[in-house]
Design an enzyme around this catalytic site. Structure first.
Site, PDB file in Angstrom:
ATOM      1  N   GLY A  13      -3.165  -9.780   5.166  1.00 19.89           N
ATOM      2  CA  GLY A  13      -2.973 -11.300   4.664  1.00 19.89           C
ATOM      3  C   GLY A  13      -4.207 -11.826   4.196  1.00 19.89           C
ATOM      4  O   GLY A  13      -4.879 -13.083   4.651  1.00 19.89           O
ATOM      5  N   ARG A  16      -6.000 -15.021   0.444  1.00 17.64           N
ATOM      6  CA  ARG A  16      -6.695 -16.188   0.419  1.00 17.64           C
ATOM      7  C   ARG A  16      -7.163 -16.405   1.867  1.00 17.64           C
ATOM      8  O   ARG A  16      -7.166 -15.661   2.535  1.00 17.64           O
ATOM      9  CB  ARG A  16      -5.740 -17.375  -0.101  1.00 17.64           C
ATOM     10  CG  ARG A  16      -4.658 -17.857   0.861  1.00 17.64           C
ATOM     11  CD  ARG A  16      -3.735 -18.822   0.639  1.00 17.64           C
ATOM     12  NE  ARG A  16      -3.083 -19.182   1.925  1.00 17.64           N
ATOM     13  CZ  ARG A  16      -2.089 -20.096   1.838  1.00 17.64           C
ATOM     14  NH1 ARG A  16      -1.624 -20.536   0.697  1.00 17.64           N
ATOM     15  NH2 ARG A  16      -1.443 -20.520   3.126  1.00 17.64           N
ATOM     16  N   SER A 143      -7.476 -16.923  18.011  1.00 18.69           N
ATOM     17  CA  SER A 143      -7.856 -18.684  17.862  1.00 18.69           C
ATOM     18  C   SER A 143      -8.481 -18.990  19.134  1.00 18.69           C
ATOM     19  O   SER A 143      -7.908 -18.715  20.244  1.00 18.69           O
ATOM     20  CB  SER A 143      -6.468 -19.102  17.641  1.00 18.69           C
ATOM     21  OG  SER A 143      -6.838 -20.639  17.734  1.00 18.69           O
ATOM     22  N   TYR A 156       2.106 -20.506  18.678  1.00 14.87           N
ATOM     23  CA  TYR A 156       0.977 -20.059  17.980  1.00 14.87           C
ATOM     24  C   TYR A 156      -0.087 -19.532  19.153  1.00 14.87           C
ATOM     25  O   TYR A 156      -0.580 -18.613  19.033  1.00 14.87           O
ATOM     26  CB  TYR A 156       0.541 -21.105  17.106  1.00 14.87           C
ATOM     27  CG  TYR A 156      -0.807 -20.799  16.481  1.00 14.87           C
ATOM     28  CD1 TYR A 156      -0.882 -20.202  15.241  1.00 14.87           C
ATOM     29  CD2 TYR A 156      -2.036 -21.422  16.806  1.00 14.87           C
ATOM     30  CE1 TYR A 156      -1.894 -19.838  14.308  1.00 14.87           C
ATOM     31  CE2 TYR A 156      -3.262 -20.896  15.850  1.00 14.87           C
ATOM     32  CZ  TYR A 156      -3.163 -20.442  15.003  1.00 14.87           C
ATOM     33  OH  TYR A 156      -4.178 -19.938  14.032  1.00 14.87           O
ATOM     34  N   LYS A 160      -1.616 -15.874  19.770  1.00 12.39           N
ATOM     35  CA  LYS A 160      -3.038 -15.649  19.891  1.00 12.39           C
ATOM     36  C   LYS A 160      -3.755 -15.168  21.023  1.00 12.39           C
ATOM     37  O   LYS A 160      -4.606 -14.400  21.133  1.00 12.39           O
ATOM     38  CB  LYS A 160      -3.832 -16.956  19.446  1.00 12.39           C
ATOM     39  CG  LYS A 160      -3.297 -17.393  17.920  1.00 12.39           C
ATOM     40  CD  LYS A 160      -3.597 -16.028  16.981  1.00 12.39           C
ATOM     41  CE  LYS A 160      -3.383 -16.750  15.408  1.00 12.39           C
ATOM     42  NZ  LYS A 160      -3.899 -15.693  14.565  1.00 12.39           N
ATOM     43  N   ILE A 189     -11.075 -24.381  11.140  1.00 15.46           N
ATOM     44  CA  ILE A 189     -11.711 -23.983   9.929  1.00 15.46           C
ATOM     45  C   ILE A 189     -11.135 -24.426   8.889  1.00 15.46           C
ATOM     46  O   ILE A 189      -9.734 -24.399   8.765  1.00 15.46           O
ATOM     47  CB  ILE A 189     -11.651 -21.959   9.926  1.00 15.46           C
ATOM     48  CG1 ILE A 189     -11.944 -21.727  11.246  1.00 15.46           C
ATOM     49  CG2 ILE A 189     -12.269 -21.592   8.691  1.00 15.46           C
ATOM     50  CD1 ILE A 189     -13.552 -21.884  11.454  1.00 15.46           C
TER      51      ILE A 189
HETATM   52  P1  NAI Z   1      -3.925 -19.229   5.402  1.00 16.15           P
HETATM   53  O1  NAI Z   1      -2.723 -19.624   5.331  1.00 16.15           O
HETATM   54  O2  NAI Z   1      -4.987 -19.605   4.311  1.00 16.15           O
HETATM   55  O3  NAI Z   1      -3.796 -17.539   4.971  1.00 16.15           O
HETATM   56  C1  NAI Z   1      -3.009 -16.668   5.484  1.00 16.15           C
HETATM   57  C2  NAI Z   1      -2.784 -15.533   4.519  1.00 16.15           C
HETATM   58  O4  NAI Z   1      -1.743 -14.571   5.259  1.00 16.15           O
HETATM   59  C3  NAI Z   1      -2.009 -15.959   3.481  1.00 16.15           C
HETATM   60  O5  NAI Z   1      -2.388 -15.471   2.112  1.00 16.15           O
HETATM   61  C4  NAI Z   1      -0.514 -15.660   3.715  1.00 16.15           C
HETATM   62  O6  NAI Z   1       0.370 -15.413   2.464  1.00 16.15           O
HETATM   63  C5  NAI Z   1      -0.624 -14.224   4.498  1.00 16.15           C
HETATM   64  N1  NAI Z   1       0.674 -13.991   5.179  1.00 16.15           N
HETATM   65  C6  NAI Z   1       1.183 -14.760   5.951  1.00 16.15           C
HETATM   66  N2  NAI Z   1       2.502 -14.368   6.540  1.00 16.15           N
HETATM   67  C7  NAI Z   1       2.070 -12.710   5.978  1.00 16.15           C
HETATM   68  C8  NAI Z   1       2.785 -11.783   6.423  1.00 16.15           C
HETATM   69  N3  NAI Z   1       3.970 -11.650   7.127  1.00 16.15           N
HETATM   70  N4  NAI Z   1       2.504 -10.509   5.839  1.00 16.15           N
HETATM   71  C9  NAI Z   1       1.417 -10.447   5.092  1.00 16.15           C
HETATM   72  N5  NAI Z   1       0.511 -11.595   4.683  1.00 16.15           N
HETATM   73  C10 NAI Z   1       1.046 -12.733   5.428  1.00 16.15           C
HETATM   74  O7  NAI Z   1      -4.586 -19.018   6.861  1.00 16.15           O
HETATM   75  P2  NAI Z   1      -6.131 -18.919   7.201  1.00 16.15           P
HETATM   76  O8  NAI Z   1      -6.508 -20.176   7.762  1.00 16.15           O
HETATM   77  O9  NAI Z   1      -7.020 -18.019   6.338  1.00 16.15           O
HETATM   78  O10 NAI Z   1      -5.805 -18.105   8.605  1.00 16.15           O
HETATM   79  C11 NAI Z   1      -5.929 -16.621   8.702  1.00 16.15           C
HETATM   80  C12 NAI Z   1      -6.148 -16.178  10.260  1.00 16.15           C
HETATM   81  O11 NAI Z   1      -6.891 -16.988  10.935  1.00 16.15           O
HETATM   82  C13 NAI Z   1      -4.526 -16.572  10.794  1.00 16.15           C
HETATM   83  O12 NAI Z   1      -4.396 -15.510  11.612  1.00 16.15           O
HETATM   84  C14 NAI Z   1      -4.729 -17.594  11.543  1.00 16.15           C
HETATM   85  O13 NAI Z   1      -3.943 -18.032  12.687  1.00 16.15           O
HETATM   86  C15 NAI Z   1      -6.311 -17.789  12.006  1.00 16.15           C
HETATM   87  N6  NAI Z   1      -7.007 -18.881  12.462  1.00 16.15           N
HETATM   88  C16 NAI Z   1      -7.057 -19.706  11.495  1.00 16.15           C
HETATM   89  C17 NAI Z   1      -7.772 -21.137  11.702  1.00 16.15           C
HETATM   90  C18 NAI Z   1      -8.027 -22.245  10.932  1.00 16.15           C
HETATM   91  O14 NAI Z   1      -8.805 -23.213  11.439  1.00 16.15           O
HETATM   92  N7  NAI Z   1      -7.736 -21.948   9.628  1.00 16.15           N
HETATM   93  C19 NAI Z   1      -8.027 -21.212  13.235  1.00 16.15           C
HETATM   94  C20 NAI Z   1      -7.990 -19.889  13.922  1.00 16.15           C
HETATM   95  C21 NAI Z   1      -7.401 -19.030  13.725  1.00 16.15           C
END
Ligand code: NAI
Length: 248
Positions: A13, A16, A143, A156, A160, A189
């Site tokens: 993933g 981005r 998380s 969620y 996590k 984040i």
């Molecule tokens: P985001 O939504 O910006 O990026 C997530 C990426 O994962 C996207 O490119 C999406 O297309 C991809 N994705 C989603 N489902 C998928 C699948 N089935 N197979 C392959 N790729 C897939 O999210 P972000 O904020 O960058 O989060 C990344 C990780 O960090 C996630 O696991 C999220 O739960 C975790 N996280 C984020 C926080 C935040 O505040 N943004 C806080 C704590 C944890």
């Protein structure tokens, strides 16, 4: 020579957000990068180009991390293309928030499958490779709410918390084979995932953070670099909070 010269990192993933920041950070220390995402659109191609600018090999693969067979196939392809898999970052994740009373089965299943089963899928496919190599670092993206819980995010938070239990169990199972497994627990984040929140919700979050700001994807990527590299050679089965102190 970078901290990760000659290593191959696989980040799920990562077209981005936090995954992309991690891919770029590991590349900046010399790692070749294979990453996956649901689509290879302009985000994915831009990520590939930015990684290559560090002079390392980069390739994005279309793959659904939630799908067991798809993941096994993509790991096989990556191993063939890159020759090794030394670092695995289980980053792919989604939110489908709602109070328990109103949560649908689909909201529950999709979050557990994309956020938690995906890590099982990747670890299952990558550990035989790492065991043959007698080394590896696995990083699960958890998380703060996986530790604290959060109203409106039972699916969620459970996924996590599962990422933490999974990392600890793997650390115990295959630590003797030279493979480490840890989790990162980011707080708030600034990414597309949190960008959808209202100003009011964001202000409420900021009040709970001793450092009084949201984190950046790069803040999380620095922790991932530590866990991916030999800087953390005696660290396994741990959860590193990257949350400006909001878990205290
Ligand atoms: P985001 O939504 O910006 O990026 C997530 C990426 O994962 C996207 O490119 C999406 O297309 C991809 N994705 C989603 N489902 C998928 C699948 N089935 N197979 C392959 N790729 C897939 O999210 P972000 O904020 O960058 O989060 C990344 C990780 O960090 C996630 O696991 C999220 O739960 C975790 N996280 C984020 C926080 C935040 O505040 N943004 C806080 C704590 C944890």
């Amino acid at each position: 020579m970078g901290l990760l010269s000659g290593k191959t990192a696989l980040v799920s993933g990562a077209a981005r957000g936090i995954g992309k920041a991690i891919a770029l950070k590991l590349a900046s220390e010399g790692a070749n990068i294979a990453f996956t995402d649901l689509r290879m659109d302009e985000n994915g191609f831009a990520t590939e180009k930015e990684i290559e600018a560090y002079g390392v090999k980069a390739k994005g693969y279309v793959s659904n991390a939630a799908d067991f067979e798809d993941t096994a196939a993509v790991v096989k392809a990556i191993h063939k293309d890159f020759g090794s898999i030394d670092i695995l970052v289980n980053n792919a994740g989604i939110t489908r928030d709602g109070l328990m009373m109103r949560m649908t089965e689909d909201q529950w299943d999709s979050v557990i499958t994309v956020n938690l089963k995906s890590a099982f899928n990747f670890i299952h496919a990558c550990t035989p490779i790492m065991m043959r190599q007698k080394s590896g670092s696995i990083i699960n993206m958890a998380s703060v709410v996986g530790v604290s819980g959060n109203a409106g995010q039972c699916n969620y938070s459970a996924s996590k918390a599962g990422m933490i239990g999974l990392a600890k169990s793997i650390a115990k199972e295959i630590g003797s084979r030279g493979i480490r497994a840890n989790a990162i627990a980011p707080g708030f984040i600034e990414t597309d995932m949190t960008g959808a929140l209202s100003e009011e919700v964001r202000e409420e979050w900021a009040k709970q953070i001793p450092l009084r700001r949201g984190g950046t994807p790069d803040d999380v990527a620095n922790v991932a670099l530590f866990l991916a590299s030999d800087l953390s050679s005696y660290v396994t089965g741990q959860v590193i909070h990257c949350c400006g102190g909001m878990n205290m």
